[in-house]
Design a protein around this motif. Structure first.
Motif, PDB file in Angstrom:
ATOM      1  N   GLN A 166       0.713  -1.090  -0.001  1.00  0.00           N
ATOM      2  CA  GLN A 166      -0.073   0.035   0.023  1.00  0.00           C
ATOM      3  C   GLN A 166       0.820   1.398  -0.018  1.00  0.00           C
ATOM      4  OE1 GLN A 166      -2.990   0.160  -0.705  1.00  0.00           O
ATOM      5  NE2 GLN A 166      -4.076  -1.825  -0.110  1.00  0.00           N
ATOM      6  N   MET A 167       1.938   1.090   0.602  1.00  0.00           N
ATOM      7  CA  MET A 167       3.031   2.253   0.625  1.00  0.00           C
ATOM      8  C   MET A 167       3.354   2.727  -0.725  1.00  0.00           C
ATOM      9  SD  MET A 167       4.531   4.627   2.779  1.00  0.00           S
ATOM     10  CE  MET A 167       5.351   3.822   4.235  1.00  0.00           C
ATOM     11  N   ALA A 168       3.552   1.383  -1.654  1.00  0.00           N
ATOM     12  CA  ALA A 168       3.846   1.740  -2.973  1.00  0.00           C
ATOM     13  C   ALA A 168       2.848   2.395  -3.656  1.00  0.00           C
ATOM     14  CB  ALA A 168       4.035   0.220  -3.555  1.00  0.00           C
ATOM     15  N   ALA A 169       1.614   1.813  -3.572  1.00  0.00           N
ATOM     16  CA  ALA A 169       0.623   2.781  -4.342  1.00  0.00           C
ATOM     17  C   ALA A 169       0.666   3.921  -3.970  1.00  0.00           C
ATOM     18  CB  ALA A 169      -0.787   1.686  -3.957  1.00  0.00           C
ATOM     19  N   LEU A 170       0.666   4.236  -2.510  1.00  0.00           N
ATOM     20  CA  LEU A 170       0.851   5.696  -2.207  1.00  0.00           C
ATOM     21  C   LEU A 170       1.523   6.439  -2.974  1.00  0.00           C
ATOM     22  CD1 LEU A 170      -0.816   7.907  -0.252  1.00  0.00           C
ATOM     23  CD2 LEU A 170       1.139   7.052   1.345  1.00  0.00           C
ATOM     24  N   ASP A 190      10.885   6.495  -7.536  1.00  0.00           N
ATOM     25  CA  ASP A 190      11.961   5.442  -7.120  1.00  0.00           C
ATOM     26  C   ASP A 190      11.502   4.775  -5.611  1.00  0.00           C
ATOM     27  OD1 ASP A 190      13.719   5.823  -8.984  1.00  0.00           O
ATOM     28  OD2 ASP A 190      14.877   7.366  -7.942  1.00  0.00           O
ATOM     29  N   GLU A 191      10.718   5.323  -4.880  1.00  0.00           N
ATOM     30  CA  GLU A 191      10.256   4.959  -3.696  1.00  0.00           C
ATOM     31  C   GLU A 191       9.092   4.014  -3.675  1.00  0.00           C
ATOM     32  OE1 GLU A 191      10.226   8.500  -0.193  1.00  0.00           O
ATOM     33  OE2 GLU A 191       9.912   9.164  -2.420  1.00  0.00           O
ATOM     34  N   ALA A 229       7.439  -1.574  -3.637  1.00  0.00           N
ATOM     35  CA  ALA A 229       6.604  -2.688  -4.586  1.00  0.00           C
ATOM     36  C   ALA A 229       7.425  -3.874  -4.453  1.00  0.00           C
ATOM     37  CB  ALA A 229       6.232  -2.179  -5.939  1.00  0.00           C
ATOM     38  N   ASN A 230       8.681  -3.762  -4.799  1.00  0.00           N
ATOM     39  CA  ASN A 230       9.572  -4.731  -4.900  1.00  0.00           C
ATOM     40  C   ASN A 230       9.755  -5.356  -3.429  1.00  0.00           C
ATOM     41  OD1 ASN A 230      10.166  -4.346  -7.652  1.00  0.00           O
ATOM     42  ND2 ASN A 230      12.138  -3.316  -7.400  1.00  0.00           N
ATOM     43  N   GLU A 231       9.787  -4.619  -2.485  1.00  0.00           N
ATOM     44  CA  GLU A 231       9.969  -5.225  -1.126  1.00  0.00           C
ATOM     45  C   GLU A 231       8.615  -6.426  -0.700  1.00  0.00           C
ATOM     46  OE1 GLU A 231      11.735  -5.943   2.573  1.00  0.00           O
ATOM     47  OE2 GLU A 231      12.391  -5.169   0.707  1.00  0.00           O
ATOM     48  N   ALA A 282       5.640   5.845 -11.436  1.00  0.00           N
ATOM     49  CA  ALA A 282       6.940   6.366 -11.622  1.00  0.00           C
ATOM     50  C   ALA A 282       7.138   6.555 -13.138  1.00  0.00           C
ATOM     51  CB  ALA A 282       7.697   5.080 -11.307  1.00  0.00           C
ATOM     52  N   GLY A 283       6.061   6.307 -14.407  1.00  0.00           N
ATOM     53  CA  GLY A 283       6.377   6.625 -15.501  1.00  0.00           C
ATOM     54  C   GLY A 283       6.793   5.622 -16.250  1.00  0.00           C
TER      55      GLY A 283
END
Length: 242
Positions: free
Chosen positions: A111-115, A123-124, A129-131, A156-157
């Protein structure tokens, strides 16, 4: 809840309500019931998004009253804050707290990745997402993970990666409305307007109310630095205005 048929989805709510009644001081059933109402809105199945959003928030808050350090409860509260309230600051606080209490919570990283994706923090977003995928590579709801990982890459584009992960998500679950939104945006931004139009057509079959207007008013993507470009690309791919 995750089978994505309306019959099964509604059965999930009844089961959660039964568990809340049987275990009135347990946080987990309330957290999942809050997530259920949030998903009802996200899928486009809600007949009253304001009321369902309120129910989602209420259940999430009650869950945290019982277990304020429970990472699942914190993540659910964060999702509701981010997706329904567009309160990204509050959502990030919830995810950070969740990871402080449980650093290996794959859902919190996801969810942090989506945010981060919605905010254009590329980059974040990809790192989170990878984590998440590394922590739960065989997740039973991997289609959901792949959807949000796709969203992180979209933010991220990296449109090719976004399309790849979205396709993996759809191979596992052809009914997941948010995945169609992500792949349509990625295809449109990549310039693949024919493919984007096909994704939009399928999306509109599952969620007829999805339009440019609803996208502008309700989507967390409106916070992305390139939101205007994304909106215009969807319009060029054939998404109706109203």
């Amino acid at each position: 809840m995750h089978r994505q048929s309306l019959t099964d989805f509604d059965a999930g709510r009844r089961l959660f309500e039964h568990l809340v009644e049987r275990h009135p001081t347990s946080a987990i059933p309330r957290a999942w019931l809050g997530k259920w109402y949030m998903l009802r809105v996200a899928q486009g199945w809600s007949t009253d998004t304001v009321k369902d959003g309120g129910r989602a928030a209420t259940n999430a808050l009650h869950a945290l009253q019982f277990e304020p350090e429970n990472s699942l409860c914190l993540v659910v509260k964060g999702v509701i804050d981010a997706y329904l309230e567009k309160n990204f600051e509050s959502a990030e606080v919830c995810y950070v707290k969740a990871l402080q209490h449980n650093p290996n919570d794959a859902l919190a990283h996801l969810q942090m990745a989506a945010l981060y994706g919605w905010q254009g923090r590329g980059d974040e977003a990809i790192a989170a997402a990878n984590e998440s995928l590394a922590l739960s590579p065989l997740d039973p709801h991997l289609y959901f993970s792949h959807c949000l990982v796709a969203a992180a890459h979209l933010g991220a584009g990296d449109y090719a990666a976004a399309i790849n992960y979205a396709q993996q998500s759809l191979r596992a679950n052809r009914m997941h409305v948010p995945t169609y939104k992500v792949i349509a945006m990625a295809q449109a931004m990549q310039g693949s307007l024919t493919e984007a139009n096909q994704s939009i057509s399928r999306l509109r079959q599952l969620s007829p109310e999805f339009t440019i207007s609803s996208f502008e008013s309700a989507s967390p993507w409106r916070m992305h630095p390139r939101f205007i470009d994304i909106r215009n690309a969807l319009s060029q791919a054939g998404l109706a205005t109203n």
